[in-house]
Write an enzyme that holds these catalytic residues in place. Structure first.
Site, mmCIF file in Angstrom:
data_model
loop_
_atom_site.group_PDB
_atom_site.id
_atom_site.type_symbol
_atom_site.label_atom_id
_atom_site.label_comp_id
_atom_site.label_asym_id
_atom_site.label_seq_id
_atom_site.Cartn_x
_atom_site.Cartn_y
_atom_site.Cartn_z
ATOM 1 N N GLY A 154 43.196 -14.206 148.178
ATOM 2 C CA GLY A 154 42.200 -13.268 147.707
ATOM 3 C C GLY A 154 42.431 -11.886 148.305
ATOM 4 O O GLY A 154 43.570 -11.462 148.535
ATOM 5 N N SER A 155 41.351 -11.213 148.621
ATOM 6 C CA SER A 155 41.446 -9.782 148.955
ATOM 7 C C SER A 155 42.066 -9.473 150.306
ATOM 8 O O SER A 155 42.369 -8.304 150.579
ATOM 9 C CB SER A 155 40.055 -9.147 148.871
ATOM 10 O OG SER A 155 39.618 -9.126 147.527
#
Length: 470
Positions: free
Chosen positions: A209-210
């Site tokens: 993810g981020s």
């Protein structure tokens, strides 16, 4: 004359046979001796190993005993693991199933087969009991215990390191196993759907993810594809790539912001565009520079993080998704921690260190394992810029959830979407303090939900222990 000829032939036959036996014996006794000794069915080796006082494993203070050898009434060795939660690091000593972790990596030292040749010679000549050598680890038991407590019953991993030395201060993987009862539990552990034998911190591969946006930002800055003060428009939290919608997980609190705040607000819209600006080749280059495709050089078993297939990256949608940590990207928590440390230490990834020194039972140091750099990922200037953006993220953005009141930090949340009905993995990674960073803390909670809600509070408490507690 014929009898003499026959005698010569018989003599030649026996001489040839003798030399063949001698060569064969020499081959197995010298050339293949180590292989024979190492075989699990070598009864002499097994009997010898059962009577060796394997060396202890000590905490980073050089005094607290974490693992030691005791003997039963028959004089057979038993390993005592005083902190079972350290199993992902220590591994287990098992003559039946084989060694793992540091028990495997430093087996020659722990078993006394490597070290002081003169002492080994005297032990053999005088038939004295063999005493292995001790390992002084980098682990802080109190920090390890607190990380275990904070993760609780959830599956996941925590890695805490010293950014300058690469010392692993805590490394948690849950669920895990108790090395003290491993041989009794081994079959059940191998069949468990919870996979407690997997070291989630070093071997678990997860969609990041981020937190992967750290790599994308570094790559874009290094190639001159953006600057921290470039302005971006993200009015509705959506961006189309060849008709495919890229959406922000959470809409930014304002429509216009700079690149630093794009990281702070974790804007998928902005990072998708940065990925397209970079292109597939530069994205691969940035990932390789940070160590993708190589197992981190740690003493225990570890997996290499993966960026994704070439054909996936050559597709614009795949490239855009990769840029904000989705798509086919997979990372280990250890690798995320090392990347965070690289940002904190001017662009160089440290070589992760689990053992500081090897000592005799009397405390004399035989070998010091010195801190080393694994590789340079980015220039000092780029690292400074990414560090600045992560400080902004922890001050103004979603990473605030991981920042303690006592100190400023640099941080990044991650909420890795997995598709279908699966809850996302919750990530948080940070360095602390913001000025002159000393520590990197990375938390992963499998299917935990929002990184800021779930993983960040765990990291915040650990940072408080490291930085805020006298």
């Amino acid at each position: 004359m014929r009898s003499l000829d026959a005698l010569q032939k018989l003599t030649l036959f026996f001489l040839t046979a003798f030399f063949a036996v001698a060569l064969t014996t020499g081959y197995w006794a010298v050339v293949r001796a180590d292989d024979l000794n190492a075989r699990n069915d070598n009864l002499r080796r097994l009997e010898r190993e059962r009577r060796v006082a394997r060396g202890a494993m000590l905490a980073r203070d050089g005094e607290t005993v974490l693992v030691e050898t005791t003997f039963d009434e028959e004089g057979l060795a038993q390993r005592m693991y005083h902190m079972p939660a350290l199993a992902p690091i220590t591994g287990v000593w098992s003559l039946r199933y084989g060694n793992s972790g540091l028990e495997a990596a430093y087996d020659e030292w722990l078993a006394g087969r490597k070290g002081e040749p003169f002492t080994q010679l005297l032990d053999n000549l005088l038939h004295r009991p063999v005493r292995g050598y001790d390992l002084v680890l980098t682990v802080d038991p109190a920090l390890q215990a607190e990380a275990v407590r904070l993760l609780g019953e959830r599956r996941g991993a925590v890695v805490v390191s010293n950014v300058e030395t690469g010392d692993i201060l805590a490394l948690v993987s849950l669920p895990t196993y108790d090395p003290n009862t491993f041989e009794d539990d081994a079959e059940a552990l191998q069949q468990s759907p919870a996979n407690p034998l997997l070291n989630r911190a070093t071997q678990g591969l997860y969609t990041p993810g981020s937190v992967f946006k750290i790599v994308t930002l570094a790559g874009a800055l290094a190639k001159g594809k953006t600057s921290l003060d470039e302005r971006w428009q993200d009015p509705n939290g959506i961006f189309f790539v060849n008709g495919f919608p890229i959406r922000d997980f959470e809409e930014p609190p304002q429509d216009e912001f700079d690149t630093a705040h794009a990281l702070a607000y974790s804007s998928n819209v902005v990072f998708a565009q940065l990925g397209l600006r970079l292109g597939a080749d530069a994205m691969r280059e940035a990932a390789r520079a940070f160590g993708f495709g190589e197992p981190p050089p740690i003493a225990i078993e570890a997996e290499a993080s993966r960026l994704g297939r070439d054909d996936f990256l050559l597709d614009d949608v795949g490239l855009a998704s990769t840029a904000f940590g989705q798509g086919q990207v997979q990372m280990t928590p250890l690798h995320v921690n090392l990347i965070t440390a690289a940002v904190a230490r001017d662009g160089q990834l440290p070589r992760p260190r689990l053992v500081q020194a090897i000592r005799t039972a009397d405390g004399d140091t035989l070998q010091t394992i010195r801190p080393m750099t694994w590789k340079r990922a980015v220039s000092r200037r780029v690292a400074e810029q990414v560090r600045e953006a992560m400080v902004v993220a922890a001050r103004d953005g979603y990473a605030r959830a991981g920042a303690p009141a006592c100190t400023a930090i640099g941080g990044k949340t991650g909420t890795a979407q997995l598709g279908g009905t699966l809850a996302p993995h919750a990530w948080f990674t940070a360095f602390a303090p913001a000025e002159q960073p000393r520590y990197a803390v990375t938390v992963l909670v499998e299917n935990g939900g929002l990184g800021g809600d779930v993983a960040a509070p765990i990291a915040r408490r650990l940072i408080e222990m490291l930085v805020c507690t006298p």
